[in-house]
Scaffold this active site. Structure first.
Site, PDB file in Angstrom:
ATOM      1  N   HIS A 162       9.572  77.263  20.616  1.00  0.00           N
ATOM      2  CA  HIS A 162      10.313  76.062  20.167  1.00  0.00           C
ATOM      3  C   HIS A 162       9.709  74.772  20.700  1.00  0.00           C
ATOM      4  O   HIS A 162      10.337  74.014  21.437  1.00  0.00           O
ATOM      5  CB  HIS A 162      11.794  76.154  20.571  1.00  0.00           C
ATOM      6  CG  HIS A 162      12.540  77.271  19.921  1.00  0.00           C
ATOM      7  ND1 HIS A 162      13.905  77.357  19.952  1.00  0.00           N
ATOM      8  CD2 HIS A 162      12.125  78.354  19.236  1.00  0.00           C
ATOM      9  CE1 HIS A 162      14.292  78.451  19.312  1.00  0.00           C
ATOM     10  NE2 HIS A 162      13.211  79.069  18.866  1.00  0.00           N
ATOM     11  N   GLU A 255      18.796  74.742   9.039  1.00  0.00           N
ATOM     12  CA  GLU A 255      19.379  73.502   8.525  1.00  0.00           C
ATOM     13  C   GLU A 255      18.340  72.578   7.914  1.00  0.00           C
ATOM     14  O   GLU A 255      17.160  72.602   8.275  1.00  0.00           O
ATOM     15  CB  GLU A 255      20.079  72.739   9.657  1.00  0.00           C
ATOM     16  CG  GLU A 255      21.254  73.455  10.259  1.00  0.00           C
ATOM     17  CD  GLU A 255      21.968  72.635  11.316  1.00  0.00           C
ATOM     18  OE1 GLU A 255      22.936  73.152  11.909  1.00  0.00           O
ATOM     19  OE2 GLU A 255      21.571  71.476  11.561  1.00  0.00           O
ATOM     20  N   TYR A 265      22.848  65.804  15.906  1.00  0.00           N
ATOM     21  CA  TYR A 265      22.957  66.888  14.927  1.00  0.00           C
ATOM     22  C   TYR A 265      23.567  68.168  15.508  1.00  0.00           C
ATOM     23  O   TYR A 265      23.633  69.177  14.824  1.00  0.00           O
ATOM     24  CB  TYR A 265      21.594  67.130  14.277  1.00  0.00           C
ATOM     25  CG  TYR A 265      21.189  65.909  13.492  1.00  0.00           C
ATOM     26  CD1 TYR A 265      21.669  65.695  12.203  1.00  0.00           C
ATOM     27  CD2 TYR A 265      20.418  64.910  14.081  1.00  0.00           C
ATOM     28  CE1 TYR A 265      21.356  64.541  11.506  1.00  0.00           C
ATOM     29  CE2 TYR A 265      20.102  63.752  13.383  1.00  0.00           C
ATOM     30  CZ  TYR A 265      20.583  63.572  12.107  1.00  0.00           C
ATOM     31  OH  TYR A 265      20.296  62.421  11.421  1.00  0.00           O
ATOM     32  N   TYR A 276      21.221  86.082  18.721  1.00  0.00           N
ATOM     33  CA  TYR A 276      20.476  87.230  18.225  1.00  0.00           C
ATOM     34  C   TYR A 276      21.176  88.509  18.673  1.00  0.00           C
ATOM     35  O   TYR A 276      21.491  88.685  19.841  1.00  0.00           O
ATOM     36  CB  TYR A 276      19.039  87.204  18.741  1.00  0.00           C
ATOM     37  CG  TYR A 276      18.244  86.048  18.188  1.00  0.00           C
ATOM     38  CD1 TYR A 276      17.864  86.027  16.849  1.00  0.00           C
ATOM     39  CD2 TYR A 276      17.895  84.961  18.984  1.00  0.00           C
ATOM     40  CE1 TYR A 276      17.142  84.970  16.327  1.00  0.00           C
ATOM     41  CE2 TYR A 276      17.178  83.895  18.469  1.00  0.00           C
ATOM     42  CZ  TYR A 276      16.803  83.905  17.140  1.00  0.00           C
ATOM     43  OH  TYR A 276      16.110  82.857  16.622  1.00  0.00           O
TER      44      TYR A 276
END
Length: 383
Positions: A162, A255, A265, A276
């Site tokens: 990420h 999204e 957000y 997960y």
């Protein structure tokens, strides 16, 4: 090269979407030409043998620059012959088998013929303390001869996944996406960290005075908006100049958002996904006052990748559509956008099983994309 056998996936599976959106099933062709809802096309393979092709940008001489994430390499690709030449002199970057780092994006400046600038985003630091760096470079032939470091994220964290790392140039501004570092998702809500944010700089790396948090001593001034998980797609709207992004949810909850000044957000406070293996994230809520709702979302996840708006001439019925890759559900994703709303979705080439890393229109109007199998391809009109 001869293109592989192609088709159009039937739109299957249950997925949630913004209430305004509408989808329609399509069927597979039997003659090698894809007849989708708004265009008919075939697929051409341009070049092969890449290692995780992650980004592409086009030079005015007709070549393209293609970046490989894991290897941290940048290639010049001749789009007519498929010949590729490696660019030398890139900055040192974090490449590690245990960290999903490397070269994340490349953007040729819209006025490249005047200024020669190319923007790159890449991993910096070590396995235990890493982040995102952004430079602009100039080339002499196939060698980097000038480099300016514009941004390094802080604080460095022990992230393995990420990074975000997508770039967008719009009206003199540089937008940058950063991921939350996976194990550091709480940082997406903290304005003292760059992780989990959309950042805005001037093209030369200066912080704009009108950034929403500029001048506040307790906030990093580069922050434009925040509360995002891992945006791997950033597309500048051709009319408004606004940055649209697609981001990975956890298990479900991918999204599409419009990055606007000062907006939150919601990640990880609100999400349409779950942990997960199942179970809620945080309080397991999807809405909260003061936090933005997505323009569109997917359950189950499609795992969206590099995105772009189409504004070319080769496919007039696609103008204004938002395209992106899908990794988990292996297709090219087409979203029909009206104003700031997503109205409809179509999924292309899902029967090929390709993990699509980016979708980008070229100056010829064709739609270029690359897959984890190492192929660079394009969609061309059937006629």
């Amino acid at each position: 090269m001869k293109p592989p056998n192609i088709g159009l996936a039937i739109l299957t599976g249950l997925f949630l979407m913004a209430p305004s959106a509408e989808s329609q099933e399509v069927s597979a062709p039997d003659d090698g030409i894809v007849r989708s809802e708004a265009a008919s096309f075939s697929v051409e393979t341009i070049a092969e043998g890449f290692s995780v092709p992650w980004a592409i940008s086009f030079l005015p001489d007709g070549d393209a620059l293609l970046g490989e994430r894991e290897e941290g390499r940048l290639w010049r690709v001749n789009l007519a012959s498929g010949a590729k030449t490696e660019i030398s002199g890139l900055p040192e970057m974090l490449r590690s088998g245990s960290v999903s780092s490397g070269l994340f994006d490349v953007r040729v400046h819209p006025e490249f013929e005047q200024n020669g600038w190319i923007y790159i985003a890449y991993g910096i630091g070590t396995e235990d303390a890493n982040g995102l760096g952004v430079d602009r470079i100039r080339l002499n032939g196939n060698r980097v001869t000038e480099r300016e470091n514009l941004f390094n994220s802080q604080p460095l964290i022990s992230g393995k996944w990420h990074f975000g790392g997508r770039l967008g140039l719009s009206d003199g501004y540089l937008f940058i996406t950063t991921g939350d570092g996976y194990d550091h998702m709480v940082l997406a809500q903290e304005l003292t960290a760059h992780a989990g944010k959309i950042l805005r700089l001037h093209e030369d790396g200066r912080v704009p005075a009108d950034n929403p948090f500029a001048g506040r001593p307790d906030v990093l001034p580069e922050i434009w908006s925040y509360g995002v998980r891992n945006p791997q797609g950033l597309a500048i709207h051709p009319e408004t100049g606004e940055p649209w992004l697609n981001e990975h949810g956890p298990q479900g909850g991918d999204e599409v958002n419009i990055a606007r000044a000062g907006m939150n957000y919601g990640w990880p406070v609100i999400t349409y996904g779950e942990e997960y293996g199942g179970g809620p994230i945080g309080d397991g809520i999807t809405r909260k006052e003061g936090l933005e709702q997505p323009r569109y979302y997917w359950v189950p996840s499609i795992a969206p990748s590099g995105a772009s708006f189409y504004s070319g001439d080769a496919f007039p019925n696609w103008r204004g559509n938002l395209f992106g890759g899908a990794l988990a559900l292996t297709h090219i994703n087409r979203l029909v956008v009206e104003g700031d709303r997503v109205m409809h979705e179509e999924r292309l080439l899902g029967d090929q099983g390709w993990r699509v890393r980016f979708v980008e229109p070229g100056p010829d109007g064709y739609l270029y994309f690359a897959v984890d199998d190492g192929m660079l391809m394009r969609l061309v009109p059937a006629d």
